[in-house]
Design a protein around this motif. Sequence first.
Motif, short mmCIF file in Angstrom:
data_model
loop_
_atom_site.label_atom_id
_atom_site.label_comp_id
_atom_site.label_asym_id
_atom_site.label_seq_id
_atom_site.Cartn_x
_atom_site.Cartn_y
_atom_site.Cartn_z
N LEU A 107 31.93 80.84 -39.02
CA LEU A 107 32.95 81.98 -40.07
C LEU A 107 33.78 80.75 -41.42
O LEU A 107 33.05 79.60 -41.33
N GLY A 108 33.48 80.94 -41.94
CA GLY A 108 34.36 80.51 -43.46
C GLY A 108 35.77 80.16 -42.96
O GLY A 108 36.44 80.67 -42.34
N THR A 109 35.28 78.35 -43.21
CA THR A 109 36.72 77.82 -44.07
C THR A 109 37.43 77.91 -45.06
O THR A 109 36.84 76.30 -45.27
N PRO A 110 37.73 78.23 -45.92
CA PRO A 110 38.13 78.49 -46.85
C PRO A 110 39.65 77.19 -46.51
O PRO A 110 40.23 76.50 -45.99
N SER A 111 39.30 76.62 -48.14
CA SER A 111 41.35 75.80 -48.12
C SER A 111 42.10 76.70 -48.93
O SER A 111 42.12 77.43 -49.97
N PHE A 112 43.69 76.59 -48.72
CA PHE A 112 44.33 76.96 -49.30
C PHE A 112 44.60 76.20 -50.26
O PHE A 112 44.16 74.64 -50.47
N SER A 113 45.89 77.06 -51.23
CA SER A 113 45.39 76.26 -53.26
C SER A 113 46.78 74.88 -52.34
O SER A 113 46.64 73.95 -53.30
N HIS A 114 47.59 75.42 -51.26
CA HIS A 114 48.08 74.18 -50.83
C HIS A 114 47.32 72.43 -50.10
O HIS A 114 48.74 71.86 -49.25
N ASN A 232 30.71 65.43 -46.83
CA ASN A 232 30.31 66.54 -47.99
C ASN A 232 31.50 64.87 -49.01
O ASN A 232 31.25 65.22 -49.79
N ILE A 233 32.44 63.99 -48.25
CA ILE A 233 33.22 63.95 -49.41
C ILE A 233 32.07 62.53 -49.75
O ILE A 233 32.31 62.76 -51.54
N LEU A 234 31.67 61.81 -49.49
CA LEU A 234 31.06 61.26 -49.91
C LEU A 234 29.74 61.85 -51.01
O LEU A 234 29.63 61.08 -51.99
N ARG A 235 29.32 62.69 -50.67
CA ARG A 235 28.75 63.59 -51.35
C ARG A 235 29.31 64.02 -53.23
O ARG A 235 28.64 63.42 -54.34
N TYR A 236 30.80 64.48 -52.55
CA TYR A 236 31.23 65.16 -53.88
C TYR A 236 31.77 63.66 -54.94
O TYR A 236 31.65 63.67 -55.92
N THR A 281 30.82 76.00 -52.56
CA THR A 281 31.34 76.14 -51.45
C THR A 281 31.98 75.59 -50.29
O THR A 281 33.50 75.53 -49.60
N CYS A 282 30.96 74.27 -51.14
CA CYS A 282 31.51 73.91 -49.71
C CYS A 282 32.43 72.15 -49.81
O CYS A 282 33.33 71.27 -49.72
N LEU A 283 31.54 71.78 -51.02
CA LEU A 283 31.84 70.35 -51.56
C LEU A 283 33.28 70.35 -51.92
O LEU A 283 34.22 69.69 -52.08
N ARG A 284 33.99 71.57 -52.42
CA ARG A 284 34.64 71.68 -53.45
C ARG A 284 36.04 71.73 -52.77
O ARG A 284 36.65 71.61 -52.96
N GLU A 308 36.11 69.01 -61.31
CA GLU A 308 36.58 70.08 -62.23
C GLU A 308 36.26 70.46 -63.50
O GLU A 308 36.85 71.25 -64.76
N SER A 309 37.32 68.97 -64.14
CA SER A 309 37.12 69.11 -65.56
C SER A 309 35.92 69.06 -66.25
O SER A 309 35.79 68.62 -67.32
N VAL A 310 34.63 68.83 -65.37
CA VAL A 310 33.32 69.03 -66.50
C VAL A 310 32.88 69.86 -67.13
O VAL A 310 32.63 70.10 -68.88
N PRO A 311 33.86 70.80 -66.82
CA PRO A 311 33.04 72.40 -67.75
C PRO A 311 33.75 72.13 -69.10
O PRO A 311 33.70 72.58 -70.63
N LEU A 312 34.88 71.90 -69.14
CA LEU A 312 36.54 71.76 -69.74
C LEU A 312 35.37 70.85 -70.93
O LEU A 312 35.30 70.40 -71.74
#
Length: 445
Positions: A107-114, A232-236, A281-284, A308-312
């Motif tokens: 199943l999916g395991t997203p993260s809360f904004s917390h 995943n952290i290493l890649r990110y 979905t994973c790295l982020r 996250e700031s690359v688009p801006l």
Amino acid sequence: MNASHSTADVAVIGLGRVGLPLALSFADRGLEVVGIDNDQVRLSAVRDGVMPFEETGAQALLDRVIAGGDGSSFGGASVDASSQRGRLSLSERVADAARARHIVITLGTPSFSHIEIDMRDIRSALDDLLGVLAPGHSLILRSTVAPGTTEFVAGYLAKHRGFQIGEEVFVAHAPERIAAGRFLEEIDSLPCIIGGVGARSGEVVGELFSSFEAPIVQTTPVQAELAKIWANILRYANFALPNLLMMDCERYAANVFEVIDLINRDYPRGGIAQPGFTAGTCLRKDFAFSEERSAAPGMLLAVSRVNESVPLFLLEGAKRRLGSLANRKVAVLGLAFKADTDDERDSLSHKLIRLLERELADVAVHDPHVATPTVPFEEALDGAEVVFVASNHSEFRDQATLAAIAEHAANDCLVVDPWNCWGAAQVFAYASELGALRPTHPARG
Ligand SMILES: NC(=O)c1ccc[n+]([C@@H]2O[C@H](COP(=O)([O-])OP(=O)(O)OC[C@H]3O[C@@H](n4cnc5c(N)ncnc54)[C@H](O)[C@@H]3O)[C@@H](O)[C@H]2O)c1
């Protein structure tokens, strides 16, 4: 009831991008599989023999696994009797997983904004399983989870049902480490990490995964959890460095691709990656599972902020060169989070589009892979004053794309390409500077 009376070998709960290829792969190895998902549309697609998303080779596997069967729901299993392959039964009820001896949760395991793992889907499945689990069952967390989750699951079963975990009921973490698009190749080659709780969980779950060719590496549950998250952290973090360097280079009027070449060329301690849109979905979200109890709070948040700031950064770079983007046509090539996938979840391309719309630009998007409707390629380019290459799909990495930009976009439009798709080695370049170039650089996958 005892799991020795099971009528299936393995149940997979959550037929998403991880669960469905896994369920198909087990069935293809001859196991009796129960595939469970609460999304009726997804179940119908699988029942009809249609892969609901792109995964290399998975459609052929689905064809094989359901060939000869009636493709119906639970109780009307799909069978390929002629080749003695396993069956894939489908159900929308989590409790039906108890038919199988092994129960794999994907199943999916997203993260809360917390900055905290969101385990609601896993908790809900656990509660559905509590009443039907029996001695002999094994419960395997394949989802990516925060450190300590596997022990929590074991404790939850012990607390509510009194099971001796590792002796009567088996619990383990066997993290999915396969990259999208490479499932069928990597399921047989990537070492399969298994972190079992108690005396025998690792051994029991190891038997299930010995259906595949990959070596099995036994460890503790928390080490399995940490190994997955930190890969995943290493890649990110690895991609945050060239992304930050790209921003620094703009500040110093330097060329990021030339600096990267200077770092890496014939230097044994080089190896910096290329810039690009780093998300998905994973790295982020996986870094948040570590960050929730980090010994150095904030370090990984900073990594996230860079990516996250690359688009801006790219949007502001375009504005520095052209002025306001209001009422100007802007083409965005690619909606997927990385090359050659139809997965748009957590793609930074969506963020770029939202930012462009807030500039009142007239945005046209083209992506040949995703399910979201986009406009045809030439229509997106038609009259565009800026072209952003947001996903480095193979379709975009050839001379034909440059020729189409020259033909359809506005005269000498600005092309923003952090991927260096055509070897032009410029993040911001005018079409006239790109026209004569031939592709030299393989873009990052
Ligand atoms: N996608 C990847 O490439 C990848 C790679 C490695 C690890 N992971 C991890 O694997 C896990 C699954 O990821 P995914 O991308 O396959 O997710 P997904 O969202 O594609 O799949 C989850 C599936 O579970 C179903 N579902 C949700 N709640 C349910 C419920 N209560 N009962 C039955 N079905 C339910 C959904 O309908 C969906 O089909 C996550 O923890 C993710 O971090 C994913």
